[in-house]
Design an enzyme around this catalytic site. Structure first.
Site, PDB file in Angstrom:
ATOM      1  N   TYR A 165       0.862  -1.194   0.000  1.00  0.00           N
ATOM      2  CA  TYR A 165       0.000   0.000   0.000  1.00  0.00           C
ATOM      3  C   TYR A 165       0.886   1.227   0.000  1.00  0.00           C
ATOM      4  O   TYR A 165       1.865   1.275   0.742  1.00  0.00           O
ATOM      5  CB  TYR A 165      -0.903   0.013   1.237  1.00  0.00           C
TER       6      TYR A 165
ATOM      7  N   GLU B 264      -0.327   4.955  -0.583  1.00  0.00           N
ATOM      8  CA  GLU B 264      -1.014   6.215  -0.906  1.00  0.00           C
ATOM      9  C   GLU B 264      -0.014   7.367  -0.900  1.00  0.00           C
ATOM     10  O   GLU B 264       0.827   7.464  -0.007  1.00  0.00           O
ATOM     11  CB  GLU B 264      -2.111   6.489   0.130  1.00  0.00           C
TER      12      GLU B 264
ATOM     13  N   ASP C 166      -6.959  12.284 -25.713  1.00  0.00           N
ATOM     14  CA  ASP C 166      -7.111  10.936 -25.153  1.00  0.00           C
ATOM     15  C   ASP C 166      -6.536   9.952 -26.174  1.00  0.00           C
ATOM     16  O   ASP C 166      -7.176   9.620 -27.172  1.00  0.00           O
ATOM     17  CB  ASP C 166      -8.603  10.661 -24.891  1.00  0.00           C
TER      18      ASP C 166
ATOM     19  N   THR D 214      -4.299   4.644 -22.191  1.00  0.00           N
ATOM     20  CA  THR D 214      -4.262   3.354 -21.502  1.00  0.00           C
ATOM     21  C   THR D 214      -2.942   2.690 -21.863  1.00  0.00           C
ATOM     22  O   THR D 214      -2.396   2.904 -22.944  1.00  0.00           O
ATOM     23  CB  THR D 214      -5.436   2.438 -21.920  1.00  0.00           C
TER      24      THR D 214
ATOM     25  N   LYS E 283      -3.278  -1.227 -24.564  1.00  0.00           N
ATOM     26  CA  LYS E 283      -3.774  -1.470 -25.924  1.00  0.00           C
ATOM     27  C   LYS E 283      -2.554  -1.556 -26.861  1.00  0.00           C
ATOM     28  O   LYS E 283      -1.767  -2.477 -26.713  1.00  0.00           O
ATOM     29  CB  LYS E 283      -4.767  -0.382 -26.316  1.00  0.00           C
TER      30      LYS E 283
ATOM     31  N   ARG F 260      -2.690  -3.652 -17.884  1.00  0.00           N
ATOM     32  CA  ARG F 260      -3.927  -2.870 -17.921  1.00  0.00           C
ATOM     33  C   ARG F 260      -3.774  -1.673 -17.002  1.00  0.00           C
ATOM     34  O   ARG F 260      -3.388  -1.830 -15.844  1.00  0.00           O
ATOM     35  CB  ARG F 260      -5.102  -3.706 -17.403  1.00  0.00           C
TER      36      ARG F 260
HETATM   37  N1  PLP Z   1     -10.554   6.482 -23.669  1.00  0.00           N
HETATM   38  C1  PLP Z   1     -10.656   5.824 -24.838  1.00  0.00           C
HETATM   39  C2  PLP Z   1     -10.550   6.596 -26.110  1.00  0.00           C
HETATM   40  C3  PLP Z   1     -10.846   4.435 -24.860  1.00  0.00           C
HETATM   41  O1  PLP Z   1     -10.981   3.803 -26.021  1.00  0.00           O
HETATM   42  C4  PLP Z   1     -10.926   3.744 -23.635  1.00  0.00           C
HETATM   43  C5  PLP Z   1     -11.125   2.284 -23.595  1.00  0.00           C
HETATM   44  O2  PLP Z   1     -11.329   1.588 -24.517  1.00  0.00           O
HETATM   45  C6  PLP Z   1     -10.833   4.480 -22.451  1.00  0.00           C
HETATM   46  C7  PLP Z   1     -10.646   5.833 -22.497  1.00  0.00           C
HETATM   47  C8  PLP Z   1     -11.040   3.817 -21.122  1.00  0.00           C
HETATM   48  O3  PLP Z   1     -10.090   2.906 -20.766  1.00  0.00           O
HETATM   49  P1  PLP Z   1     -10.402   1.803 -19.644  1.00  0.00           P
HETATM   50  O4  PLP Z   1     -11.233   0.760 -20.287  1.00  0.00           O
HETATM   51  O5  PLP Z   1      -9.025   1.366 -19.222  1.00  0.00           O
HETATM   52  O6  PLP Z   1     -11.112   2.508 -18.538  1.00  0.00           O
END
Ligand code: PLP
Length: 442
Positions: free
Chosen positions: A79, A81, A225, A251, A254, A260
Site C-alpha cells: 500500500y 497512498e 485521449d 491506456t 492497448k 492494464r
Molecule cells: N478512452 C478511450 C478513447 C478508450 O478507447 C478507452 C477504452 O477503450 C478508455 C478511455 C477507457 O479505458 P479503460 O477501459 O481502461 O477505462
C-alpha cells in the site's frame, strides 16, 4: 485458518481462526492456484481460448511475460497512498523507485514534462483530468459517441456526462473523417472550457494541431485521449500530441502493450492539479504491481524495435482493410491509418447485424466486438458494424498474408452463419493458423 475442502477450494471460518495457522509460504500447497481446481481450470481454458482463436478486439494485446511477471509480483501486497518520497505509509523504499522509474521512462517515451502513472484505467485517468481542470456543470467538447468517441467523453450513462455539460463534434458525411471546421464552429458557439480529442472507434490519424488552434482561439484546455493509439505514437507512426496538448491521457494495455492501466501526461504547470485529482481526488492507493509493470512496458516501448512493431501494426491494418474490401465489406472512411477498422456490414449483407456477426464469428474463432457505424440506424446493442484491431495478431508475428486469411475466415463464417458444422470447421482452420503464431513460447 485456511483449509482445503474436498473440492480443493479454500474455506474460511471464524472457528478456524483460533487454530494454528499453516506457515505462510509459497511452498504451502493451499497457496497455489493448483489447490483451487476451478480457478486453475479457468486459467487453462482462457489461455486455450487466447491461443486457438484470433484476438481482434481493438483494445486488447498480448502483454509480454516480463509485464505479466511484474503484475504477478509481490508488489501486489503493498500500500502506498501518496507519491514517491511523499507517502502516507511506511515500507515504500522499493515502490518509490519503481514508480519513479515508470515516471521517468514514460516522460522520456513521449517527451512529456510531467507524468502521473497511478490511474487504474483510462477512465480513471480521464475522470481525474476533468476533476483537475473543470468545475461541475462546465461545458466540455468531445467527439460524438456515435461517431467514435468514448463513454468518458460525455455519455449520459457515464459520470462525465452526468457531471459536465458535454457538446460534441463529429465526422464529415462524405469521407467520414473528423470535421475540423464543424469542431471549430461548435467551439466558437459553445465556448467549452476543455476540448477532448481522441476516440475509441475512429480508424484515421487525428491531427492535434487544429484542436490546439481552436483551444487557443477560445482559451480552452486541450486534452488528447490517446488510449488506443499510444503505442502508435510511441512507435512514431502517429503525431505525438504531447507538444501541443495541455494534457494527454492513455491506456497502457492497448497498442502500447503494457499492463492494464491508465496514465496522464501534462505540462509542468498542471502537474499539481493533476496529481491531486488522481490522489486523493479519485483514487486511494495505487496498484503498485501494475505501476511496476507499467515501468516494464514503457521500457519495452523505448526499445528501438518497438517502432518496427508499430509500423507492422499499421501495415497489417491496412492489408486487412484491403482484404475485407475485396470480400465485399464497406470500411468506414474507406480504410484505416491506425490499428483498427470499422466494418459496415450492410454492404456485405443488409440483414446481418453487428450483434449476430460478433456471436457467430466468436464460434468460428474470430473474436471481435460489434460497433455502431456513424449514424447507425440500429441501436448500440445491435449495431450495423463490427470493430477489428490488429495489435494482438501483430504481436503474434502475423503479417499481410495472414491478414488475407483473416478476411477470408471472416467472410466465410458470415456467409455460412446458419450452418453450425461449417462454422465449427472454420474454427479448426483458425486454430491451425494460430498454432503457427504462438504469442508465448511455452
Ligand atoms: N478512452 C478511450 C478513447 C478508450 O478507447 C478507452 C477504452 O477503450 C478508455 C478511455 C477507457 O479505458 P479503460 O477501459 O481502461 O477505462
Amino acid at each position: 485458518a485456511r483449509k482445503s475442502t474436498s473440492q480443493g477450494m479454500l474455506c474460511f471460518s471464524s472457528r478456524d481462526n483460533h487454530e494454528r495457522r499453516p506457515p505462510m509460504t509459497s511452498s504451502n500447497s493451499i497457496w497455489t492456484v493448483g489447490a483451487d481446481p476451478q480457478i486453475e481450470q479457468l486459467i487453462r481454458q482462457e489461455k486455450e481460448r487466447q491461443m486457438t482463436s484470433l484476438q481482434l478486439i481493438a483494445s486488447e494485446n498480448f502483454a509480454s511475460p516480463a509485464v505479466m511477471e511484474a503484475t504477478g509480483s509481490v508488489f501486489t501486497n503493498k500500500y502506498s497512498e501518496g507519491y514517491p518520497r511523499r507517502r502516507y505509509y511506511g515500507g515504500n523504499a522499493h515502490v518509490d523507485v519503481a514508480e519513479q522509474l515508470a515516471i521517468d521512462r514514460v516522460k522520456q517515451l513521449f517527451g512529456a514534462e510531467h507524468a502521473n502513472v497511478q490511474p487504474h484505467s483510462g477512465s480513471q485517468a480521464n475522470a481525474a483530468v476533468y476533476m483537475a481542470l473543470l468545475d461541475v456543470g462546465d461545458t466540455v467538447m468531445g467527439m460524438s459517441l456515435d461517431h467514435g468517441g468514448h463513454l468518458t467523453h460525455g455519455s449520459p450513462v457515464n459520470a462525465s456526462g452526468r457531471f459536465y455539460n458535454f457538446v460534441s463534434y463529429g465526422l464529415t458525411e462524405g469521407d467520414e473523417r473528423i470535421d475540423y471546421e464543424e469542431m471549430r464552429s461548435i467551439a466558437l458557439a459553445e465556448r467549452p472550457k476543455l476540448i477532448v480529442a481522441g476516440a475509441t472507434a475512429y480508424p484515421r490519424r487525428i491531427d492535434p494541431e487544429p484542436f490546439r488552434k481552436v483551444c487557443d482561439e477560445i482559451g480552452a484546455y486541450f486534452m488528447f485521449d490517446a488510449a488506443h493509439i499510444a503505442g502508435l505514437i510511441a512507435g512514431g507512426q502517429h503525431p505525438n500530441p504531447v507538444p501541443s496538448a495541455d494534457v494527454v491521457t492513455f491506456t497502457t494495455h492497448k497498442t502500447l502493450r503494457g499492463p492494464r492501466g491508465g496514465c496522464i501526461l501534462s505540462t509542468e504547470s498542471l502537474a499539481k492539479k493533476i496529481d491531486s485529482a488522481v490522489f486523493p481526488g479519485n483514487q486511494g492507493g495505487p496498484l503498485d504491481h501494475v505501476v511496476l509493470a507499467k515501468a516494464v512496458g514503457f521500457r519495452e516501448a523505448l526499445d528501438p524495435g518497438f517502432a518496427d512493431y508499430a509500423k507492422r501494426i499499421v501495415d497489417n491494418a491496412s492489408a486487412l482493410a484491403d482484404a475485407l474490401a475485396n470480400q465485399g465489406f464497406r470500411l468506414v472512411s474507406g480504410g484505416t491509418d491506425n490499428h483498427l477498422l470499422l466494418v459496415d456490414l450492410r454492404s456485405f449483407d443488409d440483414d446481418l447485424t453487428g450483434k449476430e456477426a460478433q456471436e457467430v464469428l466468436d464460434l468460428g474463432g474470430v473474436t471481435l466486438n460489434r460497433n455502431t457505424i456513424p449514424d447507425d440506424p440500429r441501436s448500440p446493442f445491435v449495431t450495423s458494424g463490427v470493430r477489428m484491431g490488429v495489435a494482438s495478431v501483430t504481436t503474434q508475428g502475423m503479417s499481410s498474408k495472414e491478414m488475407g486469411q483473416i478476411a477470408e475466415f471472416t467472410a466465410r463464417i458470415l456467409r455460412q452463419r446458419d450452418d453450425d458444422s461449417a462454422v465449427k470447421a472454420i474454427a479448426t482452420e483458425v486454430a491451425d493458423l494460430c498454432a503457427k503464431f504462438p504469442p508465448y513460447s511455452d
